[in-house]
Each structure stands twice: as C-alpha cells, then as structure tokens.
Design a protein around this motif. Structure first.
Motif, mmCIF file in Angstrom:
data_model
loop_
_atom_site.group_PDB
_atom_site.id
_atom_site.type_symbol
_atom_site.label_atom_id
_atom_site.label_comp_id
_atom_site.label_asym_id
_atom_site.label_seq_id
_atom_site.Cartn_x
_atom_site.Cartn_y
_atom_site.Cartn_z
ATOM 1 N N SER A 109 13.766 -16.922 0.317
ATOM 2 C CA SER A 109 13.586 -15.867 1.328
ATOM 3 C C SER A 109 14.193 -14.579 0.802
ATOM 4 O O SER A 109 15.352 -14.574 0.372
ATOM 5 C CB SER A 109 14.288 -16.234 2.638
ATOM 6 N N ALA A 110 13.416 -13.537 0.814
ATOM 7 C CA ALA A 110 13.894 -12.234 0.354
ATOM 8 C C ALA A 110 13.894 -11.267 1.529
ATOM 9 O O ALA A 110 12.908 -11.163 2.259
ATOM 10 C CB ALA A 110 12.995 -11.697 -0.759
ATOM 11 N N VAL A 111 15.013 -10.593 1.709
ATOM 12 C CA VAL A 111 15.150 -9.642 2.822
ATOM 13 C C VAL A 111 15.471 -8.264 2.259
ATOM 14 O O VAL A 111 16.433 -8.122 1.491
ATOM 15 C CB VAL A 111 16.275 -10.090 3.783
ATOM 16 N N PRO A 112 14.673 -7.264 2.593
ATOM 17 C CA PRO A 112 14.966 -5.920 2.056
ATOM 18 C C PRO A 112 16.253 -5.354 2.625
ATOM 19 O O PRO A 112 16.598 -5.620 3.776
ATOM 20 C CB PRO A 112 13.754 -5.088 2.500
ATOM 21 N N LEU A 113 16.970 -4.622 1.794
ATOM 22 C CA LEU A 113 18.185 -3.935 2.245
ATOM 23 C C LEU A 113 17.819 -2.482 2.496
ATOM 24 O O LEU A 113 17.894 -1.639 1.612
ATOM 25 C CB LEU A 113 19.269 -4.055 1.172
ATOM 26 N N ALA A 114 17.360 -2.235 3.710
ATOM 27 C CA ALA A 114 16.902 -0.892 4.057
ATOM 28 C C ALA A 114 18.037 -0.139 4.729
ATOM 29 O O ALA A 114 18.504 -0.536 5.799
ATOM 30 C CB ALA A 114 15.687 -0.970 4.964
ATOM 31 N N GLY A 115 18.508 0.911 4.091
ATOM 32 C CA GLY A 115 19.543 1.747 4.671
ATOM 33 C C GLY A 115 18.956 3.045 5.179
ATOM 34 O O GLY A 115 17.719 3.206 5.221
ATOM 35 N N ALA A 116 19.823 3.974 5.551
ATOM 36 C CA ALA A 116 19.347 5.253 6.078
ATOM 37 C C ALA A 116 18.559 6.022 5.028
ATOM 38 O O ALA A 116 17.715 6.858 5.352
ATOM 39 C CB ALA A 116 20.536 6.076 6.551
ATOM 40 N N SER A 117 18.822 5.743 3.757
ATOM 41 C CA SER A 117 18.113 6.446 2.687
ATOM 42 C C SER A 117 16.940 5.651 2.147
ATOM 43 O O SER A 117 16.444 5.930 1.060
ATOM 44 C CB SER A 117 19.085 6.756 1.549
ATOM 45 N N GLY A 118 16.524 4.653 2.887
ATOM 46 C CA GLY A 118 15.381 3.859 2.444
ATOM 47 C C GLY A 118 15.802 2.527 1.858
ATOM 48 O O GLY A 118 16.967 2.142 1.929
ATOM 49 N N CYS A 119 14.833 1.838 1.272
ATOM 50 C CA CYS A 119 15.090 0.499 0.752
ATOM 51 C C CYS A 119 15.883 0.579 -0.549
ATOM 52 O O CYS A 119 15.452 1.213 -1.507
ATOM 53 C CB CYS A 119 13.767 -0.241 0.531
ATOM 54 N N GLN A 120 17.044 -0.044 -0.572
ATOM 55 C CA GLN A 120 17.899 0.007 -1.761
ATOM 56 C C GLN A 120 17.747 -1.219 -2.638
ATOM 57 O O GLN A 120 18.296 -1.257 -3.741
ATOM 58 C CB GLN A 120 19.368 0.141 -1.337
ATOM 59 N N GLY A 121 17.041 -2.227 -2.135
ATOM 60 C CA GLY A 121 16.892 -3.453 -2.898
ATOM 61 C C GLY A 121 16.637 -4.606 -1.951
ATOM 62 O O GLY A 121 16.154 -4.404 -0.834
ATOM 63 N N ALA A 122 16.943 -5.809 -2.409
ATOM 64 C CA ALA A 122 16.730 -6.987 -1.554
ATOM 65 C C ALA A 122 17.781 -8.036 -1.861
ATOM 66 O O ALA A 122 18.262 -8.158 -2.988
ATOM 67 C CB ALA A 122 15.335 -7.567 -1.770
ATOM 68 N N ILE A 123 18.135 -8.776 -0.835
ATOM 69 C CA ILE A 123 18.996 -9.932 -1.001
ATOM 70 C C ILE A 123 18.085 -11.160 -0.931
ATOM 71 O O ILE A 123 17.202 -11.230 -0.073
ATOM 72 C CB ILE A 123 20.122 -9.960 0.054
ATOM 73 N N VAL A 124 18.247 -12.058 -1.853
ATOM 74 C CA VAL A 124 17.328 -13.185 -1.981
ATOM 75 C C VAL A 124 18.125 -14.479 -1.915
ATOM 76 O O VAL A 124 19.082 -14.667 -2.669
ATOM 77 C CB VAL A 124 16.575 -13.124 -3.331
ATOM 78 N N VAL A 125 17.735 -15.326 -0.988
ATOM 79 C CA VAL A 125 18.390 -16.627 -0.838
ATOM 80 C C VAL A 125 17.391 -17.676 -1.277
ATOM 81 O O VAL A 125 16.211 -17.601 -0.934
ATOM 82 C CB VAL A 125 18.793 -16.857 0.637
ATOM 83 N N PHE A 126 17.840 -18.658 -2.054
ATOM 84 C CA PHE A 126 16.901 -19.718 -2.432
ATOM 85 C C PHE A 126 17.631 -21.045 -2.557
ATOM 86 O O PHE A 126 18.835 -21.085 -2.770
ATOM 87 C CB PHE A 126 16.107 -19.349 -3.667
ATOM 88 N N TRP A 127 16.877 -22.102 -2.372
ATOM 89 C CA TRP A 127 17.486 -23.423 -2.387
ATOM 90 C C TRP A 127 16.431 -24.462 -2.769
ATOM 91 O O TRP A 127 15.238 -24.265 -2.501
ATOM 92 C CB TRP A 127 18.104 -23.751 -1.023
ATOM 93 N N PRO A 128 16.869 -25.532 -3.432
ATOM 94 C CA PRO A 128 15.914 -26.584 -3.830
ATOM 95 C C PRO A 128 15.365 -27.296 -2.606
ATOM 96 O O PRO A 128 16.077 -27.484 -1.619
ATOM 97 C CB PRO A 128 16.755 -27.550 -4.671
ATOM 98 N N VAL A 129 14.126 -27.678 -2.679
ATOM 99 C CA VAL A 129 13.516 -28.430 -1.582
ATOM 100 C C VAL A 129 13.919 -29.887 -1.749
ATOM 101 O O VAL A 129 13.620 -30.509 -2.776
ATOM 102 C CB VAL A 129 11.982 -28.296 -1.605
ATOM 103 N N SER A 130 14.616 -30.428 -0.772
ATOM 104 C CA SER A 130 15.089 -31.804 -0.927
ATOM 105 C C SER A 130 13.902 -32.767 -0.886
ATOM 106 O O SER A 130 12.963 -32.580 -0.110
ATOM 107 C CB SER A 130 16.092 -32.148 0.167
ATOM 108 N N GLY A 131 13.930 -33.754 -1.741
ATOM 109 C CA GLY A 131 12.873 -34.767 -1.765
ATOM 110 C C GLY A 131 11.640 -34.328 -2.515
ATOM 111 O O GLY A 131 10.672 -35.076 -2.616
ATOM 112 N N ALA A 132 11.654 -33.091 -3.054
ATOM 113 C CA ALA A 132 10.456 -32.618 -3.770
ATOM 114 C C ALA A 132 10.405 -33.229 -5.159
ATOM 115 O O ALA A 132 11.423 -33.578 -5.713
ATOM 116 C CB ALA A 132 10.484 -31.113 -3.867
#
Lengths: 132, 290
Positions: A109-132
C-alpha cells in the motif's frame, strides 16, 4: 541557503518508519527510494545502509516485481510510482525476489505524502502474503 | 570599500507558552516570543507577535519604515500581542504579515479566528493600518536588502523556521522546534534533520530550549527541545552564536541562570566557545555581523 533539507513530511515519515516493525519504505517526489526501515531490510535481504538511496528503476531491476502470471511490472505501474505521480493511495498484490532468493508474494500500500506545498513523496507499507 | 551589512537584533519576548508576570522572571522577562530585526536600510522585520510585540510597538511611534511581521506559526503565544501592537492602529502604516500555509484557510482567515468575537473586541477589518496577509512562498525571497528563507520544521501544526540574511550575516529563528524527536542528532545525516539547512552556519541561531533534559522526558512530542538537544543541533549546524529561547513559564531567573551554566559547559564539551551561548533575555540587543 547553505545546505539542503529533505521536506519535513519526509523527515517525519522516516522517523515514524524507523520505529515501525512493519516493512515500509519512503519515496521522494522525484521517484527516488530515499529510505527503508529495518523490517523492510529483513524482508528484502539487505539493510538500507548497505545500499543507500536508489531510483525506483534500480530497485525494480534488483527485485524484478512481476504479476501472478509472470509478466514483469513496469516501474511506472508500481504502487509507489502511481501514488507519487497521481497523488492518490494505491494498493496492489504482486511478486518480487529478495536478494536473489525465491519469488515471494507481497501486498503493498502506497500513500502519498501531500503537504501544503504539494506531494512530497509516498510512504509505502508492504508485507508478505501468508500462505502464498 | 563599503562596510559589510549587519543586522541589529532586539529580543522583545523570550518566554514560551504563556506570558508570566512574576518578579521571579523579571530579569529574563515574561513576554511571549517577539524578536525585531533592523536591516541596513532601516526596514524592520518582526519575528512573531507574542506579548513582547506590545513594547516593540511603543518604540515605533512616528516611524514610517516598512514593517514585515513573520509568524512562525499561529499558536496563541506567537500571535497574542497583535491586538496590542500600536502600528496596527496607525492608518498611515503599511504592514505585511507573513505566515505558514495550512489546509484550513488563508492566513487572514486563520488569524481572524483569534482576532474576532467572542475572543476579541476588535475585528481584523477594523484595524486602521493597511495590512496585507501573505503566505510565505517556498524557498527564498527578498525583503529589501535581506534574503528570507522559510521552511517547515518539526513542531505541532504547520510551523516555519526562518533564516534572514543580509550580506554574510544570517539570523536563524527556530523558536518552537523539536528536531530530536524520533532520531539521533549525533548520527542522522544532516539533510534528514529538521531545520538544519536554515541553521547551517548561521551567525546567530535563536533556538527553542524550553526544557531541561529531565523535563523533556515528560514532554516528548510536544514540539519543544531539551537544552542539550538544542545545543547538539546548533553544533551540527555549526551555528556561531546560540541564543536559547522560548523559556518554560515555570523557569525562574535563577533556574535560567543554572541552565545557562550547564549550557555553556555542554557547549564547551561539544568543542564550542562557552561565551557564544546565552539564555535569551528581553531587551537584549545585539549586532549580527558576518
């Protein structure tokens, strides 16, 4: 200006991620992977301090993300690229390789880091799918 | 050869959080943040509008230089003096108020939440002076002979730090700042330290030093610094002179004297000149030279 700073949004995000046990990384608005945390390092097989910042194209080359059917996912279609480009959250399931290891299926899941000056980047969370 | 420009600095309010009227703080002062800079062309740049701005206003009667008020943020202790700033009641005055952006309205609208009923007897539209309200642009811009740079820094809510430079003299103002939150100021790369670029090699760094180290442990994340962190930050940034600012309302003059001794010892231990660290006191004037 006698030096340079990362935007505050990225500084705060990095500090937060450093305290999380969830694999996560940080992308700037130029598409550079500027940090990932210890949990992500464990998942990917290398600590961030070992490789330093790199472009998402380099990251893609290292980890070769691909679809369930084996098709390679272009860098521009990865969740974090879309999140920064379009300033919207993106979630996707795909596979990648960690430091030459076998393929593993992850969700990201990637979430943009949008501040008052616009999008500064993104924070990305990821995890292995269990049982895959 | 023309003399190198310098900046005259006067501290009008140095206390954090709430004004204090107690004989135990009279030497350092009990007014909330306000710092005035006088540039080489006579223009005034005022940093924050805490209760200290009232006394500054009294000194400006009859003057006509352009006035720029740069607000670090809109917490009450940084704006509560506005209504008592005489130049705002002078119809011949032109004043520009600058501040950080936020997603919940223009700077004028956000200020008017305080300067309106029921909190205030006077509405902003009633102020006689010609006042304009401007969100600081990103990066660096010019105010007369000075270059001003603003950047968001680590505090609660949108908060700017400022760097004002003229020639090679530079004043950095970080009154409410907690750069050590969640990271080590000793080992972090400089670009990842909040406020670093603003403070880098500043002639004078005015920095939050609200807490003793032991007090800070109970206030993590409140947006303010322990003195030891403020000094570590200043050392990383290679600031030439450090003024510890935004004193806790509970700190008496005697407490601050003790803190000053500790700060100087610590600064020496970090390799600095002990005499280049001081505890902010009202009415303190200094000439910032390159």
């Amino acid at each position: 200006m006698t030096g340079s700073n990362q935007p505050l949004e990225l500084i705060l995000a990095r500090n937060l991620m450093s305290s999380l046990a969830i694999p996560s990384f940080l992308v700037d608005n130029a598409g550079m992977l500027v940090f990932y945390n210890a949990a992500a390092g464990e998942l990917l097989g290398k600590r961030f301090e070992e490789i330093g910042r790199r472009s998402l194209a380099e990251w893609s080359a290292d980890h070769a993300p691909f679809e369930q059917d084996g098709r390679e996912i272009p860098t521009e279609d990865l969740p974090f690229t879309i999140a920064v480009r379009e300033s919207r959250p993106v979630h996707r399931r795909f596979q990648l390789r960690a430091d030459g290891g076998p393929p593993m299926e992850i969700e990201s899941s990637a979430v943009p880091l949008a501040g008052a000056s616009g999008c500064q980047g993104a924070i990305v969370v990821f995890w292995p799918v269990s049982g895959a | 050869m023309a003399p190198e420009a310098n900046i005259q600095v006067t501290l009008w309010g140095v206390r954090g959080s709430i004004p204090v009227a107690d004989p135990a703080v009279f030497r350092h002062g009990g007014n909330t943040p306000c710092v005035a800079l006088r540039l080489s062309d006579g223009a005034r740049v005022v940093l924050d509008a805490g209760s200290g701005i009232r006394a500054l206003g009294d000194t400006l009667a009859g003057t006509r230089e352009p006035l720029h008020i740069l607000l670090s943020h809109l917490h009450l202790d940084h704006i509560q003096g506005l209504l008592f700033f005489k130049p705002l009641f002078d119809a011949d005055r032109e004043i520009t108020i600058w501040g950080p952006p936020a997603g919940d309205g223009s700077l004028r609208d956000r200020l008017s939440r305080y300067l309106s009923a029921p909190l205030s007897p006077i509405e902003m539209r009633e102020l006689p002076a010609r006042v304009s309200y401007r969100t600081c642009p990103p990066g660096t811009w010019r105010l007369g002979p000075a270059l001003v740079e603003a950047a968001l820094v680590n505090h609660r809510g949108p908060t700017f730090g400022y760097r004002i430079s003229e020639g090679r003299a530079a004043v950095c103002y970080l009154p409410d700042h907690e750069p050590a939150l969640g990271q080590s100021l000793e080992t972090s790369e400089a670009e990842w330290i909040s406020g670093y670029a603003l403070a880098r090699r500043a002639s004078v760094l005015i920095h939050d030093g609200q807490y003793t180290d032991s007090e800070y442990q109970a206030h993590l994340g409140w947006g303010h610094s322990a003195v030891s962190d403020a000094l570590l930050f200043a050392r990383r940034a290679e600031a030439r002179r450090v003024i510890l600012f935004h004193h806790d309302p509970a700190h008496s003059d005697d407490d601050l004297d003790g803190l000053c001794d500790e700060a100087r010892d610590r600064w020496s231990a970090l390799g600095g000149d002990a005499n280049s660290v001081e505890i902010a006191a009202e009415q303190r004037e200094l000439s910032v030279e390159p």
